[in-house]
Design an enzyme around this catalytic site. Structure first.
Site, PDB file in Angstrom:
ATOM      1  N   ASP A  60      30.715 -26.211  11.286  1.00 18.61           N
ATOM      2  CA  ASP A  60      31.500 -27.243  10.617  1.00 18.61           C
ATOM      3  C   ASP A  60      31.345 -27.241   9.103  1.00 18.61           C
ATOM      4  O   ASP A  60      32.083 -27.932   8.409  1.00 18.61           O
ATOM      5  CB  ASP A  60      31.100 -28.632  11.152  1.00 18.61           C
ATOM      6  CG  ASP A  60      31.626 -28.860  12.556  1.00 18.61           C
ATOM      7  OD1 ASP A  60      32.696 -28.317  12.863  1.00 18.61           O
ATOM      8  OD2 ASP A  60      30.970 -29.565  13.332  1.00 18.61           O
TER       9      ASP A  60
ATOM     10  N   HIS B 117      29.095 -34.091  16.345  1.00 16.94           N
ATOM     11  CA  HIS B 117      29.678 -32.926  17.034  1.00 16.94           C
ATOM     12  C   HIS B 117      30.867 -32.439  16.186  1.00 16.94           C
ATOM     13  O   HIS B 117      30.702 -32.147  15.006  1.00 16.94           O
ATOM     14  CB  HIS B 117      30.029 -33.373  18.458  1.00 16.94           C
ATOM     15  CG  HIS B 117      30.452 -32.294  19.405  1.00 16.94           C
ATOM     16  ND1 HIS B 117      30.235 -30.964  19.189  1.00 16.94           N
ATOM     17  CD2 HIS B 117      31.098 -32.372  20.610  1.00 16.94           C
ATOM     18  CE1 HIS B 117      30.725 -30.262  20.218  1.00 16.94           C
ATOM     19  NE2 HIS B 117      31.258 -31.103  21.083  1.00 16.94           N
TER      20      HIS B 117
ATOM     21  N   HIS C 234      21.470 -27.644  14.313  1.00 14.71           N
ATOM     22  CA  HIS C 234      22.101 -27.394  15.604  1.00 14.71           C
ATOM     23  C   HIS C 234      21.058 -27.505  16.695  1.00 14.71           C
ATOM     24  O   HIS C 234      19.909 -27.098  16.491  1.00 14.71           O
ATOM     25  CB  HIS C 234      22.733 -25.985  15.624  1.00 14.71           C
ATOM     26  CG  HIS C 234      23.792 -25.857  16.652  1.00 14.71           C
ATOM     27  ND1 HIS C 234      23.507 -25.509  17.952  1.00 14.71           N
ATOM     28  CD2 HIS C 234      25.122 -26.064  16.584  1.00 14.71           C
ATOM     29  CE1 HIS C 234      24.646 -25.502  18.628  1.00 14.71           C
ATOM     30  NE2 HIS C 234      25.641 -25.838  17.833  1.00 14.71           N
TER      31      HIS C 234
END
Ligand code: ACO
Length: 416
Positions: free
Chosen positions: A353, A258, A297
């Site tokens: 990210d 995450h 994702h």
């Protein structure tokens, strides 16, 4: 480089996104529902519908991210983190006087008790992860709030505003304490993003750094029923308190699948070393069945709109910072490699990210602080969604399918 260049980059990213997707929402997940809802479930609650919401929408097929109807490109270009947090919490863009009132509150709430600074000094922050220190510090804040345990929307809204303000103060203090420096008290004259950078570095940031941090905070503010938001909501649904709920959210965000991926990406890029090594590094990762951090994702099966914005910002800042230039070039080569192999087949593209760490690194921020920055932003989405759910609360309580034996004869310890 100027702050306006960032606005232009975001506007260009928005045009590119528009060219590649259309304006029609993906069918499903945008209509009112009749409970119970029929859904096909995968492991990890894939496909599960937990609630309805008016806070935000992620359209994974098209790569849309929307807060309260406003797309993330418009907000990142035109809004501020303070305005976006208000939007998430209260459901509308504020008027000038509403925004001033909200800002005044955030500024007033930035201060934290001295005891919490002292507590941070007692933690082995030079060795532990800053997300662990952040969780401890938020938990401590709850102990100092006499109103922590009143589980009403009105009371928890006030705590949400406090936590939005104070998460930045805590993260700033942790960044300094772990390097043996004295925390810097909040500066009421600075914006939320500017003050956060100031509290981390001890220096008033330039306009460009402040603008970039503000855009990053806007882009990370909310993202559907991601693991940490769901965790926060689950804890809050037992009518626990907002501090405890947020501590749980921080624990969830820390994980490398995450929010922790932003830090992990940087270490991977450093390990790869240069663009020439990408092919062999990726082949080895594939052979070892290792996930490439910053890619893939659960929801996006198209390019993550946040990565569309952060990629060009990373390019901008890296072009002026020799240390980060090579990291950015390596990241671009890795994106090409991963997407050429997994893009078409598995719909795997960079996520939020992937480029954020390069942006922060170029701003002089150490990798361990990347995930705390995420928390400084996501506290707005966590609390907004926990509050929305609290208004019509029902305890979260799924079931697992038991696949163990159901009838065993108890053997005494001597017989085993
Ligand atoms: N690298 C390589 N392969 C991947 C990656 C990746 N990053 N992500 C998914 N895959 C592959 C899996 O190996 C799997 O392949 P298979 O069908 O052949 O077994 C397939 O794609 C589906 O992957 P799952 O892990 O089942 O997908 P899930 O929806 O559970 O995972 C997740 C989503 C956790 C984000 C995953 O893509 C991942 O681990 N990415 C790396 C970590 C990361 O970047 N996390 C940040 C996500 S954004 C955020 O939370 C802020």
């Amino acid at each position: 480089m100027s702050a306006q260049e960032v606005d232009e980059l975001i506007a260009q990213a928005a045009i590119k996104a528009k060219q590649e997707t259309d304006d029609e929402p993906e069918p499903g997940l945008t209509e009112e529902v009749e409970w119970p809802v029929k859904a096909s479930l995968g492991r990890g609650l894939e496909g599960a519908i937990s609630n309805t919401t008016k806070i935000g929408y992620v359209n994974g097929a098209k790569g849309w991210l929307i807060y309260r109807g406003y797309n993330c490109f418009d907000l990142a270009e035109k809004s501020s983190f303070e305005e976006t947090a208000y939007l998430l919490l209260f459901g509308k863009l504020p008027t000038q006087s509403e925004l001033s009132g909200f800002n005044d509150k955030l500024i007033a709430y930035r201060n934290i008790p001295d005891e919490v600074y002292q507590l941070l000094n007692t933690l082995p922050t030079d060795k532990s992860h800053p997300m662990s220190a952040l969780a401890t510090a938020v938990s401590a804040l709850g102990n100092f709030d006499d109103n922590a345990d009143e589980a009403t929307v009105e009371n928890e809204t006030e705590i949400a505003i406090k936590l939005i303000a104070q998460m930045a103060t805590l993260a700033g203090a942790i960044a300094r304490v772990r390097n043996g420096e004295k925390p810097v008290r909040p500066n009421p004259a600075l914006s939320h993003a500017g003050n956060f950078l100031y509290m981390m570095t001890g220096k008033t940031p330039d306009a460009l750094s402040e603008r970039i941090m503000d855009a990053a905070l806007i882009l990370h503010a909310d993202h559907g029923m991601n693991a940490s938001t769901f965790t926060t909501m689950v804890v809050n649904s037992s009518l626990s308190d907002m501090y405890s709920s947020v501590v749980a959210g921080i624990g969830s965000l820390k994980g490398s699948l995450h929010g922790g991926a932003n830090e992990a990406v940087l270490y991977d890029l450093e390990e790869i070393g240069s663009p020439e090594n990408v092919k062999s590094w990726f082949a080895e990762a594939r052979a070892q069945k290792r996930k490439v951090m910053g890619f893939g994702h659960r929801v996006y099966k198209a390019y993550d709109p946040r990565a569309r914005i952060l990629g060009p910002i990373a390019e901008l800042v890296a072009s002026k910072d020799p240390e980060t230039k090579n990291l950015y070039a390596t990241a671009v080569a890795l994106e090409e490699q991963v997407c050429s192999v997994l893009g078409a087949e598995k719909k795997i593209f960079p996520n939020v990210d992937f480029y954020s760490g390069i942006v922060y690194k170029a701003m002089g921020i150490e990798p361990a602080m990347f995930t705390p920055i995420f928390a400084v932003s996501r506290i707005s989405g966590w609390t907004a969604r926990a509050l929305e759910y609290l208004a019509d609360n029902r305890l979260f309580r799924p079931r697992a399918i038991y696949v163990g034996p159901v009838k065993q004869d108890y053997e005494s310890i001597e017989e085993r």
